[in-house]
Design a protein around this motif. Structure first.
Motif, PDB file in Angstrom:
ATOM      1  N   ASP A 147     -41.793  15.384  19.907  1.00  0.00           N
ATOM      2  CA  ASP A 147     -42.236  16.690  20.039  1.00  0.00           C
ATOM      3  C   ASP A 147     -41.878  17.437  21.261  1.00  0.00           C
ATOM      4  N   VAL A 148     -41.865  16.650  22.520  1.00  0.00           N
ATOM      5  CA  VAL A 148     -41.298  17.254  23.668  1.00  0.00           C
ATOM      6  C   VAL A 148     -39.683  17.409  23.603  1.00  0.00           C
ATOM      7  N   ALA A 149     -39.102  16.709  22.839  1.00  0.00           N
ATOM      8  CA  ALA A 149     -37.701  17.052  22.641  1.00  0.00           C
ATOM      9  C   ALA A 149     -37.224  18.278  21.822  1.00  0.00           C
ATOM     10  N   ALA A 150     -38.159  18.466  20.797  1.00  0.00           N
ATOM     11  CA  ALA A 150     -37.991  19.496  19.943  1.00  0.00           C
ATOM     12  C   ALA A 150     -38.458  20.845  20.684  1.00  0.00           C
ATOM     13  N   ARG A 151     -39.338  21.038  21.727  1.00  0.00           N
ATOM     14  CA  ARG A 151     -39.686  21.914  22.408  1.00  0.00           C
ATOM     15  C   ARG A 151     -38.547  22.081  23.566  1.00  0.00           C
ATOM     16  N   HIS A 156     -34.025  26.427  25.040  1.00  0.00           N
ATOM     17  CA  HIS A 156     -32.769  26.661  25.635  1.00  0.00           C
ATOM     18  C   HIS A 156     -31.679  27.117  24.222  1.00  0.00           C
ATOM     19  N   PHE A 157     -31.936  26.665  23.256  1.00  0.00           N
ATOM     20  CA  PHE A 157     -31.166  27.175  22.060  1.00  0.00           C
ATOM     21  C   PHE A 157     -31.526  28.562  22.139  1.00  0.00           C
ATOM     22  N   TYR A 158     -32.632  29.216  21.783  1.00  0.00           N
ATOM     23  CA  TYR A 158     -32.777  30.364  21.384  1.00  0.00           C
ATOM     24  C   TYR A 158     -32.449  31.505  22.480  1.00  0.00           C
ATOM     25  N   PRO A 159     -32.607  31.242  23.862  1.00  0.00           N
ATOM     26  CA  PRO A 159     -32.172  32.167  24.921  1.00  0.00           C
ATOM     27  C   PRO A 159     -30.566  31.995  25.099  1.00  0.00           C
ATOM     28  N   ALA A 160     -29.985  30.981  24.762  1.00  0.00           N
ATOM     29  CA  ALA A 160     -28.486  30.984  24.607  1.00  0.00           C
ATOM     30  C   ALA A 160     -28.042  31.993  23.635  1.00  0.00           C
ATOM     31  N   PHE A 171     -26.099  25.500  20.453  1.00  0.00           N
ATOM     32  CA  PHE A 171     -26.753  24.229  20.104  1.00  0.00           C
ATOM     33  C   PHE A 171     -26.367  23.235  21.147  1.00  0.00           C
ATOM     34  N   GLU A 172     -25.465  23.243  21.846  1.00  0.00           N
ATOM     35  CA  GLU A 172     -25.052  22.216  22.889  1.00  0.00           C
ATOM     36  C   GLU A 172     -25.973  22.539  24.034  1.00  0.00           C
ATOM     37  N   PHE A 173     -26.274  23.699  24.472  1.00  0.00           N
ATOM     38  CA  PHE A 173     -27.195  23.922  25.330  1.00  0.00           C
ATOM     39  C   PHE A 173     -28.707  23.176  25.174  1.00  0.00           C
ATOM     40  N   GLY A 174     -29.091  23.347  23.653  1.00  0.00           N
ATOM     41  CA  GLY A 174     -30.278  22.553  23.430  1.00  0.00           C
ATOM     42  C   GLY A 174     -30.173  21.343  23.362  1.00  0.00           C
ATOM     43  N   LEU A 219     -30.012   8.997  21.876  1.00  0.00           N
ATOM     44  CA  LEU A 219     -30.261   9.021  20.459  1.00  0.00           C
ATOM     45  C   LEU A 219     -31.216  10.196  19.999  1.00  0.00           C
ATOM     46  N   GLU A 220     -32.084  10.417  21.163  1.00  0.00           N
ATOM     47  CA  GLU A 220     -33.032  11.924  20.881  1.00  0.00           C
ATOM     48  C   GLU A 220     -32.239  13.065  20.620  1.00  0.00           C
ATOM     49  N   ALA A 221     -31.194  13.223  21.564  1.00  0.00           N
ATOM     50  CA  ALA A 221     -30.174  14.429  21.571  1.00  0.00           C
ATOM     51  C   ALA A 221     -29.291  14.499  20.239  1.00  0.00           C
ATOM     52  N   LEU A 222     -28.838  13.147  19.858  1.00  0.00           N
ATOM     53  CA  LEU A 222     -28.118  13.296  18.635  1.00  0.00           C
ATOM     54  C   LEU A 222     -28.932  13.390  17.301  1.00  0.00           C
ATOM     55  N   LYS A 223     -30.082  13.360  17.287  1.00  0.00           N
ATOM     56  CA  LYS A 223     -31.051  13.412  16.267  1.00  0.00           C
ATOM     57  C   LYS A 223     -30.866  14.965  15.604  1.00  0.00           C
ATOM     58  N   PHE A 224     -30.563  15.987  16.534  1.00  0.00           N
ATOM     59  CA  PHE A 224     -30.226  17.352  16.225  1.00  0.00           C
ATOM     60  C   PHE A 224     -29.023  17.643  15.622  1.00  0.00           C
ATOM     61  N   LYS A 225     -28.919  18.171  14.393  1.00  0.00           N
ATOM     62  CA  LYS A 225     -27.907  18.420  13.562  1.00  0.00           C
ATOM     63  C   LYS A 225     -27.862  19.900  13.387  1.00  0.00           C
TER      64      LYS A 225
END
Length: 739
Positions: A147-151, A156-160, A171-174, A219-225
């Motif tokens: 959950d903390v990774a998604a937050r 940072h994704f939306y402000p970018a 996406f890379e900022f996120g 790994l946690e960062a790579l889970k985002f597609k």
């Protein structure tokens, strides 16, 4: 772009999954709060619409306000499903077909960019892509995400995006935020400690040698597609020509300056107070009460003082408030210091700012309550004890003449006709452990001790929330052994807030004060029932109604029911035994007459001898699993009375020694429980001594046979033969005498 950016945030936080099992809470308020702060700091004009994710809510919002520029979903997910809410506290599993059906009436894409912040959401992204959404962020279909990774990603994704960056850059900022977020790194450290093999696997697959927490963080960062993925690696198309990245565009390059406008969920009513950070473990009760309160006009939560009734009622109110299911308002009113129905009417009217004239009668007050509202009336204990008839009349009027719904909490029911009673019992063991550790870590930075020490602490606390809270506050050092020593010495007497002087402690700050106040009410209501209450301490596993009558006689039924009505015992699953949680049993045991064991011991041994025989017959008739489970549940009672009977039983003669008979009845159970072998040996020896003392040859023979079985289990063939031979001699003597 001249208009504010339109953002729809769908929030789903069901209490139970489709199988009725509790679901981990997601902390939606924290996620929304963090994203809101980041967006507001950009000074870009945007409208942020927050919505509870039910299919009906989404259809209505798309109809009235769609399409949106950004769509965000936060909730649980599984392969091919998003966990929407069903409006009743449960889960509505939304599959791709139904999600696509919701988007179809728009006739255009529902948004330009979507983020499905849910585990395994990659498969559901296809429904959004099929609906024409050009950019979708999802979680790898084979993986769950912290959950903390998604937050961190969303913050940072939306402000970018609002800052005019391309989708790829945002996406890379996120992803970078996930790699640098302290809370995510902390979660990765904990996971690396629990699952070191996973970190090794990540390093093996990536060809790197990172420290385990860093490997899991990567790994946690790579889970985002980011979907759709380019048809080939970026910049390397077929024949050497680079393929265009579909996400290398800025969908919102010129968002005008201006404030962030929040279209929030309905606020929590002030009367409900702040939510408890440590409220946990009541999801099934919560869900059940949501249904009852919506269906019934009058619902009362019953239970021991300190069982969490008030906290649960507040959380039910908060749940309703966020979903606007009582548009007439939700008001929490404390009635704990009101002992007269007239005072209760005045308090209710004052809290709701009604004309005092409406308090002239129960009916006039009931009719004046706001329509479609929920009244939470807390702590009716004094009202029910001091003025039972007027209190019953008041609540019958509230049920029959009020346009509002009422949720009450009390240690005893109001007795109103049509009152829906909901009994709140002690917490499951796993949840009790989670709560204790969470609170203990707030007092000390680490906890030292063995698993056995922790289990002994939890066994005494027995899922009793107030006892758990106060025990955690007694953690003055990291050593569990210190708390355990205090519990062994003083038991329930130390379960109070140590930060307050004893003379200033109130009911909710001390288990002992809570139990004393309950006992005083019982003494006022029924002195005979109050005198009977300590006798229940003689049954650590609880007692069935049949056992109650066998041991104490039919009159005990009335006394126990009165005790239960005042919430000094509970019916425990799965056997519906009358049961005292361990802190309450300790409180009762201190008041147990010195003569009680001798007075009721013979009847208790007779009851448990019969019961042990029935349990043994389950094992010999092939119902092994049932027999083992039921015997394990009954074992604390059997041991309690055996420990008394080995020395205290007095009747002499063949078949007279019930302690020997009960111990021998456990023979087959013990053979299936290797961990209890030493216990079985010791108890069989004590039973044999008891049978000799009472001159019961049948008891001696049966116990010797049990000892022979135990010897066989450890391959002591000589010892087994000696005991079997001695048992056979005794059986022959008994048969000769009978002949």
């Amino acid at each position: 772009m001249s208009n504010p950016l339109q953002i729809l945030a769908l929030l789903s936080d069901p209490l139970l999954n489709p199988n009725g099992q509790p679901v981990d809470r997601l902390g939606l308020d924290q996620e929304v709060s963090r994203v809101r702060r980041q967006l507001a700091a950009l000074n870009r004009a945007a409208d942020l619409h927050l919505l509870i994710a039910t299919p009906d809510n989404l259809l209505n919002t798309l109809r009235d306000h769609g399409p949106f520029d950004l769509l965000h979903f936060t909730g649980h997910g599984s392969d091919g499903l998003l966990a929407f809410e069903d409006g009743q506290g449960g889960t509505f599993p939304l599959d791709a077909m139904r999600l696509q059906a919701i988007f179809t009436p728009l006739g255009q894409p529902p948004c330009q960019v979507a983020f499905l912040s849910a585990c395994h959401s990659e498969s559901m992204a296809q429904a959004l892509l099929a609906a024409g959404v050009p950019h979708v962020v999802a979680i790898d279909g084979d993986m769950a995400v912290f959950d903390v990774a998604a937050r961190a990603f969303a913050a940072h994704f939306y402000p970018a995006l609002l800052a005019g960056k391309t989708v790829r850059q945002a996406f890379e900022f996120g992803r970078a935020a996930v790699l640098t977020d302290p809370d995510t790194l902390k979660a990765c450290r904990l996971e690396a400690g629990r699952n070191p093999a996973l970190a090794e696997l990540v390093n093996l697959l990536t060809g790197q040698q990172l420290p385990p927490p860093d490997a899991l963080n990567r790994l946690e960062a790579l889970k985002f597609k980011l979907l759709p993925e380019p048809p080939s690696p970026l910049g390397r198309g077929v024949g050497g020509e680079g393929e265009a990245d579909p996400h290398a565009i800025a969908p919102f390059p010129t968002v005008p300056t201006g404030p962030l406008t929040l279209f929030d969920l309905p606020p929590y009513p002030e009367t409900l107070g702040a939510s408890l950070d440590y409220f946990t473990g009541r999801a099934a009760d919560w869900r059940h009460l949501i249904g009852l309160v919506r269906e019934r006009r009058l619902t009362t939560i019953l239970g021991f003082g300190g069982m969490g009734k008030s906290a649960l009622a507040r959380e039910v109110g908060r749940w309703f408030a966020r979903r606007n299911l009582f548009p007439g308002g939700i008001t929490f009113i404390a009635l704990g210091n009101r002992a007269r129905a007239e005072e209760a009417r005045l308090t209710i009217a004052a809290e709701l700012k009604l004309n005092p004239a409406v308090t002239e009668s129960d009916r006039s007050l009931a009719r004046a309550l706001p329509p479609d509202s929920l009244l939470i009336l807390d702590e009716l204990d004094s009202l029910c004890a001091e003025e039972p008839r007027p209190t019953r009349a008041l609540f019958e009027a509230l049920r029959d003449y009020s346009p509002a719904h009422v949720l009450a909490t009390s240690r005893q029911a109001t007795g109103a006709a049509g009152e829906q009673r909901y009994e709140l019992v002690h917490m499951p063991a796993a949840t009790a452990e989670q709560l204790f550790l969470r609170l203990a870590y707030e007092r000390v930075s680490e906890i030292r001790g063995s698993r056995a020490e922790l289990q002994e602490v939890l066994q005494f606390l027995d899922g009793y929330p107030r006892a758990i809270v106060q025990a955690a506050r007694q953690m003055f050092s990291p050593d569990l052994s210190a708390l355990l020593a205090d519990l062994r010495r003083a038991k329930e007497e130390i379960l109070h807030d140590p930060d307050l002087p004893p003379e200033e402690l109130r009911d909710h700050e001390s288990v002992l004060i809570t139990l004393n106040s309950s006992l005083r009410r019982l003494q006022q209501r029924d002195p005979d029932a109050a005198a009977f209450f300590p006798l229940l301490a003689m049954f650590p596993a609880g007692l069935s109604e049949a056992g109650l009558v066998e041991i104490f006689g039919p009159a005990a039924r009335r006394q126990v029911r009165t005790i239960k009505e005042l919430s000094l015992l509970e019916l425990s699953a799965p056997l519906d035994y009358y049961y005292l949680p361990a802190p309450v049993r300790s409180f009762a045991e201190r008041r147990l007459p010195a003569t009680a064991l001798g007075q009721y011991g013979p009847a208790a041994l007779s009851h448990f001898s019969r019961l042990a025989g029935e349990l043994a017959s389950l094992l010999t008739s092939g119902q092994i699993e049932l027999g083992v489970v039921l015997t394990s549940l009954e074992l604390p009672n059997l041991y309690y009375w055996l420990d008394w009977g080995y020395d205290g039983e007095q009747t002499t003669g063949d078949e007279a020694c019930l302690t020997a008979r009960i111990t021998a009845s456990l023979r087959n159970f013990y053979t299936m429980m290797p961990l209890l072998r030493a216990e079985a040996q010791q108890r069989s020896q004590r039973a044999l001594a008891s049978a000799f003392r009472l001159q019961d040859r049948a008891g001696q023979a049966n116990t010797l046979q049990s000892l022979g079985d135990l010897a066989m289990r450890v391959d002591d063939l000589k010892g087994a033969a000696q005991r079997y031979e001695a048992a056979l001699t005794l059986f022959s003597q008994i048969d000769a005498k009978l002949g």
